[in-house]
Design a protein around this motif. Structure first.
Motif, PDB file in Angstrom:
ATOM      1  N   THR A 319       0.866  -1.172   0.000  1.00  0.00           N
ATOM      2  CA  THR A 319       0.000   0.000   0.000  1.00  0.00           C
ATOM      3  C   THR A 319       0.903   1.222   0.000  1.00  0.00           C
ATOM      4  O   THR A 319       2.079   1.137   0.393  1.00  0.00           O
ATOM      5  N   PRO A 320       0.422   2.382  -0.458  1.00  0.00           N
ATOM      6  CA  PRO A 320       1.273   3.567  -0.519  1.00  0.00           C
ATOM      7  C   PRO A 320       1.978   3.838   0.809  1.00  0.00           C
ATOM      8  O   PRO A 320       1.371   3.782   1.876  1.00  0.00           O
ATOM      9  N   GLY A 321       3.283   4.091   0.723  1.00  0.00           N
ATOM     10  CA  GLY A 321       4.095   4.306   1.908  1.00  0.00           C
ATOM     11  C   GLY A 321       4.780   3.050   2.389  1.00  0.00           C
ATOM     12  O   GLY A 321       5.744   3.122   3.158  1.00  0.00           O
ATOM     13  N   GLY A 322       4.320   1.883   1.943  1.00  0.00           N
ATOM     14  CA  GLY A 322       4.922   0.617   2.339  1.00  0.00           C
ATOM     15  C   GLY A 322       6.236   0.375   1.611  1.00  0.00           C
ATOM     16  O   GLY A 322       6.507   0.956   0.558  1.00  0.00           O
ATOM     17  N   THR A 323       7.077  -0.456   2.186  1.00  0.00           N
ATOM     18  CA  THR A 323       8.373  -0.765   1.587  1.00  0.00           C
ATOM     19  C   THR A 323       8.604  -2.277   1.588  1.00  0.00           C
ATOM     20  O   THR A 323       7.994  -3.002   2.371  1.00  0.00           O
ATOM     21  N   VAL A 324       9.485  -2.707   0.709  1.00  0.00           N
ATOM     22  CA  VAL A 324       9.935  -4.092   0.713  1.00  0.00           C
ATOM     23  C   VAL A 324      11.384  -4.115   0.230  1.00  0.00           C
ATOM     24  O   VAL A 324      11.747  -3.405  -0.712  1.00  0.00           O
ATOM     25  N   GLN A 325      12.234  -4.858   0.933  1.00  0.00           N
ATOM     26  CA  GLN A 325      13.639  -4.965   0.556  1.00  0.00           C
ATOM     27  C   GLN A 325      13.824  -6.118  -0.420  1.00  0.00           C
ATOM     28  O   GLN A 325      13.501  -7.263  -0.120  1.00  0.00           O
ATOM     29  N   LEU A 326      14.334  -5.800  -1.610  1.00  0.00           N
ATOM     30  CA  LEU A 326      14.628  -6.829  -2.601  1.00  0.00           C
ATOM     31  C   LEU A 326      16.096  -7.258  -2.476  1.00  0.00           C
ATOM     32  O   LEU A 326      16.955  -6.447  -2.104  1.00  0.00           O
ATOM     33  N   THR A 327      16.348  -8.513  -2.775  1.00  0.00           N
ATOM     34  CA  THR A 327      17.707  -9.051  -2.723  1.00  0.00           C
ATOM     35  C   THR A 327      18.058  -9.662  -4.070  1.00  0.00           C
ATOM     36  O   THR A 327      17.304 -10.487  -4.598  1.00  0.00           O
ATOM     37  N   ALA A 328      19.169  -9.227  -4.631  1.00  0.00           N
ATOM     38  CA  ALA A 328      19.649  -9.768  -5.902  1.00  0.00           C
ATOM     39  C   ALA A 328      20.761 -10.766  -5.629  1.00  0.00           C
ATOM     40  O   ALA A 328      21.691 -10.488  -4.866  1.00  0.00           O
ATOM     41  N   THR A 329      20.662 -11.952  -6.219  1.00  0.00           N
ATOM     42  CA  THR A 329      21.688 -12.982  -6.089  1.00  0.00           C
ATOM     43  C   THR A 329      22.397 -13.138  -7.429  1.00  0.00           C
ATOM     44  O   THR A 329      21.754 -13.384  -8.454  1.00  0.00           O
ATOM     45  N   LEU A 330      23.712 -12.982  -7.413  1.00  0.00           N
ATOM     46  CA  LEU A 330      24.521 -13.053  -8.628  1.00  0.00           C
ATOM     47  C   LEU A 330      25.279 -14.379  -8.630  1.00  0.00           C
ATOM     48  O   LEU A 330      25.849 -14.786  -7.615  1.00  0.00           O
ATOM     49  N   ARG A 331      25.300 -15.050  -9.781  1.00  0.00           N
ATOM     50  CA  ARG A 331      26.008 -16.317  -9.910  1.00  0.00           C
ATOM     51  C   ARG A 331      26.897 -16.301 -11.147  1.00  0.00           C
ATOM     52  O   ARG A 331      26.561 -15.678 -12.160  1.00  0.00           O
ATOM     53  N   GLY A 357      20.091   0.371  -3.201  1.00  0.00           N
ATOM     54  CA  GLY A 357      20.276  -0.866  -2.449  1.00  0.00           C
ATOM     55  C   GLY A 357      19.137  -1.847  -2.598  1.00  0.00           C
ATOM     56  O   GLY A 357      19.119  -2.883  -1.922  1.00  0.00           O
ATOM     57  N   GLY A 358      18.147  -1.574  -3.468  1.00  0.00           N
ATOM     58  CA  GLY A 358      17.051  -2.500  -3.705  1.00  0.00           C
ATOM     59  C   GLY A 358      15.851  -2.332  -2.797  1.00  0.00           C
ATOM     60  O   GLY A 358      14.972  -3.195  -2.775  1.00  0.00           O
ATOM     61  N   LEU A 359      15.773  -1.223  -2.045  1.00  0.00           N
ATOM     62  CA  LEU A 359      14.612  -0.986  -1.189  1.00  0.00           C
ATOM     63  C   LEU A 359      13.510  -0.329  -2.020  1.00  0.00           C
ATOM     64  O   LEU A 359      13.683   0.763  -2.551  1.00  0.00           O
ATOM     65  N   VAL A 360      12.368  -1.017  -2.129  1.00  0.00           N
ATOM     66  CA  VAL A 360      11.244  -0.524  -2.922  1.00  0.00           C
ATOM     67  C   VAL A 360      10.294   0.240  -2.012  1.00  0.00           C
ATOM     68  O   VAL A 360       9.954  -0.228  -0.920  1.00  0.00           O
ATOM     69  N   THR A 361       9.850   1.408  -2.466  1.00  0.00           N
ATOM     70  CA  THR A 361       8.876   2.215  -1.735  1.00  0.00           C
ATOM     71  C   THR A 361       7.642   2.400  -2.611  1.00  0.00           C
ATOM     72  O   THR A 361       7.754   2.824  -3.769  1.00  0.00           O
ATOM     73  N   ALA A 362       6.476   2.054  -2.058  1.00  0.00           N
ATOM     74  CA  ALA A 362       5.225   2.208  -2.797  1.00  0.00           C
ATOM     75  C   ALA A 362       4.800   3.672  -2.764  1.00  0.00           C
ATOM     76  O   ALA A 362       4.715   4.279  -1.694  1.00  0.00           O
ATOM     77  N   ASN A 363       4.505   4.227  -3.949  1.00  0.00           N
ATOM     78  CA  ASN A 363       4.140   5.649  -4.046  1.00  0.00           C
ATOM     79  C   ASN A 363       2.683   5.876  -4.417  1.00  0.00           C
ATOM     80  O   ASN A 363       2.079   6.852  -3.970  1.00  0.00           O
ATOM     81  N   VAL A 385       0.695  -2.147  -6.106  1.00  0.00           N
ATOM     82  CA  VAL A 385       0.383  -1.197  -5.036  1.00  0.00           C
ATOM     83  C   VAL A 385      -1.126  -0.955  -5.054  1.00  0.00           C
ATOM     84  O   VAL A 385      -1.681  -0.509  -6.052  1.00  0.00           O
ATOM     85  N   SER A 386      -1.774  -1.262  -3.947  1.00  0.00           N
ATOM     86  CA  SER A 386      -3.212  -1.059  -3.800  1.00  0.00           C
ATOM     87  C   SER A 386      -3.452   0.127  -2.877  1.00  0.00           C
ATOM     88  O   SER A 386      -2.902   0.183  -1.765  1.00  0.00           O
ATOM     89  N   ALA A 387      -4.247   1.050  -3.335  1.00  0.00           N
ATOM     90  CA  ALA A 387      -4.526   2.237  -2.523  1.00  0.00           C
ATOM     91  C   ALA A 387      -5.435   1.866  -1.365  1.00  0.00           C
ATOM     92  O   ALA A 387      -6.408   1.135  -1.535  1.00  0.00           O
ATOM     93  N   PRO A 388      -5.124   2.338  -0.141  1.00  0.00           N
ATOM     94  CA  PRO A 388      -6.025   2.089   0.986  1.00  0.00           C
ATOM     95  C   PRO A 388      -7.296   2.908   0.815  1.00  0.00           C
ATOM     96  O   PRO A 388      -7.341   3.849   0.009  1.00  0.00           O
ATOM     97  N   PRO A 389      -8.332   2.573   1.513  1.00  0.00           N
ATOM     98  CA  PRO A 389      -9.552   3.378   1.415  1.00  0.00           C
ATOM     99  C   PRO A 389      -9.265   4.837   1.763  1.00  0.00           C
ATOM    100  O   PRO A 389      -8.548   5.105   2.718  1.00  0.00           O
ATOM    101  N   PRO A 390      -9.754   5.786   0.994  1.00  0.00           N
ATOM    102  CA  PRO A 390      -9.534   7.192   1.335  1.00  0.00           C
ATOM    103  C   PRO A 390     -10.209   7.536   2.656  1.00  0.00           C
ATOM    104  O   PRO A 390     -11.138   6.863   3.104  1.00  0.00           O
ATOM    105  N   THR A 586     -11.102  -4.560   1.915  1.00  0.00           N
ATOM    106  CA  THR A 586     -11.738  -5.721   1.288  1.00  0.00           C
ATOM    107  C   THR A 586     -12.426  -6.569   2.343  1.00  0.00           C
ATOM    108  O   THR A 586     -11.803  -6.972   3.324  1.00  0.00           O
ATOM    109  N   LEU A 587     -13.716  -6.862   2.136  1.00  0.00           N
ATOM    110  CA  LEU A 587     -14.470  -7.692   3.072  1.00  0.00           C
ATOM    111  C   LEU A 587     -13.928  -9.120   3.032  1.00  0.00           C
ATOM    112  O   LEU A 587     -13.879  -9.745   1.988  1.00  0.00           O
ATOM    113  N   VAL A 588     -13.503  -9.646   4.189  1.00  0.00           N
ATOM    114  CA  VAL A 588     -12.989 -11.011   4.248  1.00  0.00           C
ATOM    115  C   VAL A 588     -13.797 -11.894   5.196  1.00  0.00           C
ATOM    116  O   VAL A 588     -13.637 -13.112   5.188  1.00  0.00           O
ATOM    117  N   GLU A 589     -14.665 -11.308   6.033  1.00  0.00           N
ATOM    118  CA  GLU A 589     -15.490 -12.084   6.950  1.00  0.00           C
ATOM    119  C   GLU A 589     -16.842 -11.395   7.124  1.00  0.00           C
ATOM    120  O   GLU A 589     -16.909 -10.170   7.183  1.00  0.00           O
TER     121      GLU A 589
END
Length: 637
Positions: A319-331, A357-363, A385-390, A586-589
């Motif tokens: 979601t916007p503002g969220g991050t995920v660290q990616l890792t590249a493996t070289l062989r 450094g591979g850190l992804v930020t959702a915009n 990237v999914s936008a949260p409810p306004p 999203t309704l899940v229950e």
């Protein structure tokens, strides 16, 4: 097991996998799988894509082979639907990688899972990479001259069809003349008396021999044969050389020692046992010496360069503002991991940007492809990237009055009462397990290996000024640590809105548990769910294993907004209450015909208790983990 809050009841918790019928812990027996409990009343909208069929159902082959997987999405009626784009990932890119089009490349011996994701629906197939098969068997030395009483170790080497050493089956040994020479189960020859014998090694359909000559006088070394005579190495790799001292008849002299040296140890040093290593570009002459006689081999070393790139994770949802660290493996060309520079780029910076450094930020909402490039080779990761409810579009019922609103928390609110001891108890509970999120906002609850399964690391809560008439709305952000696991347990409580219990009934106060569970794997998932612990201590499971919507799985290291709404019974005990839960809008229950209270009990929710039990089993956390929460909002009417 838990200190009670005076005349207040635990009424609602988000459980990950299991919950006990008491306020203190989640017991695995308290939850039943919805497949065996048809009374559970979940209603969920039918998504566009409900099933993805993958073909083939299993990918098998040898390193270097490629296999195309075809993905066929279907709707709820089983009819094919047009694909809007499938995101592919591999559970172990060192074994097998997968491209954005579903092309699988087999790399190394092992097993991996290839997963396709579209519109929140997942499907997986296994990938199995078999090791190269042995095509021939060789023995070294091929002949040996010995004196009675001496020993000589034979070495068996399996080669594939290209002449590359590979692993092989077990070897059995035998001697044609045990009166001359015997051989052990490990290939150790013992000379018995003068004469000749043939030592045979058998391994399935493969066999090899070595001739043994036992003489009455000691053989004399006249030369040293070194194999291989020349070799080319990449930096970071090594090769075993064999130095064989031989007599005038060309037979290996048993017991003769060999000394090794390198003309250029900076480029290619050699060990005392003949293992030569590629340290730096250059060439060297490797010398084996025995009894004043020598043999040589030439070795050239070249720099190992990047031949393949893989990126993990293969996809991520943010979601916007969220991050995920990616890792590249070289062989390198031989499949070994090497160091190297990586350039990161994004296909759409307005959706997701990536650091050097591979850190992804959702915009912003949308999808983007993150590419890692090294030495002209690339690998990609799909980011959705999914936008949260306004603001103003959450699912809070009309007419509700705000009771708790922490906003973004940079410290523990003064309205929170902490009931845990200052130092860790015998089960690992301590007020020190509640802190703030480093470098951000929110509170962090830490789970250490010292925590006993079925207990909470810390307990705290806050009063609700106006308990209301049974309408209850809670909203908060939650995030699990990337290494989160239940370690075989089935659930984790988030928090418990508590009611008051009156009359002659004893036992736990009535409460509904807002929680997360993982009945599917009892391992890593964190599916939003609810558990009713009451009335009068009678537990009822309110949960839906979210096969319809995998977005309900919270365990991806990202922030998610969860919401729950309780609608009251017409009167306590009438059993016509309701419950709904959402993840990121999203309704899940959704449940109807919920009995919140025992007949005659007082309505309303006067207390919000946090008793985050690591439950549904007795297993302790395998490592230090945490979950974060922020922006707690509660309203009633």
């Amino acid at each position: 097991m838990r200190a009670a809050i005076s005349r207040r009841a635990v009424a609602y918790a988000l459980v990950l996998g299991g919950a006990a019928a008491t306020a203190g812990c989640i017991a695995g027996k308290a939850l039943t799988d919805p497949a065996t409990n048809p009374s559970v009343g979940f209603k969920a909208p039918d998504p566009h894509v409900t099933l993805i069929t993958l073909a083939p159902s299993l990918v098998q082959g040898r390193p270097g082979q490629t296999v195309q997987i075809q993905a066929a999405p279907q709707n709820g009626t089983g009819n094919p639907v047009a694909s809007n784009g499938v995101a592919w990932s591999s559970s172990d890119p060192s074994v097998a990688t997968v491209s954005g089009s579903g092309m699988v490349t087999l790399l190394a011996n092992g097993k991996a899972t290839i997963t396709a994701v579209e519109e929140g629906v997942t499907a997986s197939v296994g990938a199995e990479v078999d090791p190269p098969q042995a095509a021939s068997l060789g023995l070294a030395p091929a002949s040996v001259a010995m004196q009675a009483g001496q020993t000589q170790q034979l070495s068996a080497t399996f080669l594939d069809s290209s002449g590359t050493p590979v692993a092989g089956p077990a070897v059995s040994w035998g001697s044609s003349n045990t009166g001359v020479a015997t051989v052990s189960a490990s290939g150790l020859i013992t000379a018995v008396a003068a004469g000749a014998a043939t030592i045979t090694a058998n391994a399935g359909a493969l066999s090899a021999t070595s001739t043994v000559t036992v003489v009455s006088v000691a053989p004399v070394v006249v030369a040293v044969n070194v194999t291989p005579g020349s070799s080319s190495l990449l930096t970071g790799h090594s090769e075993q050389l064999i130095g064989a001292p031989v007599d005038a008849s060309g037979r290996v002299v048993a017991g003769a020692t060999v000394a090794w040296s390198s003309s250029n140890p900076g480029a290619a040093p050699v060990s005392s046992t003949g293992t030569v290593s590629g340290n730096a570009p250059g060439s060297a002459t490797i010398t084996a010496t025995s009894s004043g006689h020598s043999g040589t081999a030439t070795v050239s070393v070249a720099v190992a360069t990047v031949a393949t790139v893989s990126v993990s994770p293969g996809s991520a949802s943010l979601t916007p503002g969220g991050t995920v660290q990616l890792t590249a493996t070289l062989r390198d060309a031989l499949g070994s991991i090497i160091a190297g520079s990586v350039a990161w780029t994004t296909s759409d910076g307005s959706v997701a940007s990536v650091s050097s450094g591979g850190l992804v930020t959702a915009n912003g909402a949308g999808s983007a492809i993150i590419t890692a490039t090294s030495n002209g080779h690339t690998a990609t990761t799909a980011i959705v990237v999914s936008a949260p409810p306004p603001v103003g579009s959450y699912h809070e019922p009309a007419g509700m009055a705000v009771q708790v609103n922490t906003g973004a928390m940079t410290q523990i609110p003064s309205s929170f009462s902490i009931f845990s001891p200052a130092t860790p108890s015998a089960v690992g509970e301590s007020k020190g397990n509640l802190g703030t999120v480093p470098g951000g906002t929110g509170l962090r609850i830490t789970y250490a290996p010292s925590l006993t399964g079925g207990y909470s690391p810390v307990r705290f809560g806050t009063g609700i000024a106006s308990a209301g008439t049974g309408w209850f709305y809670l909203r908060m952000r939650v995030r699990f640590s990337p290494n989160w696991t239940l370690n075989g347990n089935v659930g984790l409580k988030f928090c418990e809105p508590r009611t008051q219990q009156t009359g002659s009934g004893s036992g736990a106060n009535e409460n509904d548990v807002i929680a997360m569970h993982d009945f599917a794997t009892r391992s890593t998932h964190a599916w939003l769910t609810g558990l009713l612990q009451g009335p009068n201590g009678q537990a009822r499971d309110l949960f839906e294993q979210p096969t319809h919507n995998p977005l309900a799985d919270l365990n991806d290291g990202q922030w998610h907004m969860i919401e729950v709404v309780f609608s009251p019974e017409s009167s306590p005990g009438s059993g016509n209450g309701g419950y709904s839960g959402w993840v990121d809008g999203t309704l899940v229950e959704r449940y109807t015909d919920v009995m919140w209270l025992a007949p005659g009990n007082q309505v309303g929710w006067p207390y919000l208790m946090f008793d985050p039990t690591y439950g549904g089993g007795n297993n302790s956390p395998p490592a230090t983990m945490y979950w974060d929460f922020d922006q707690v909002y509660v309203s009633t009417k």
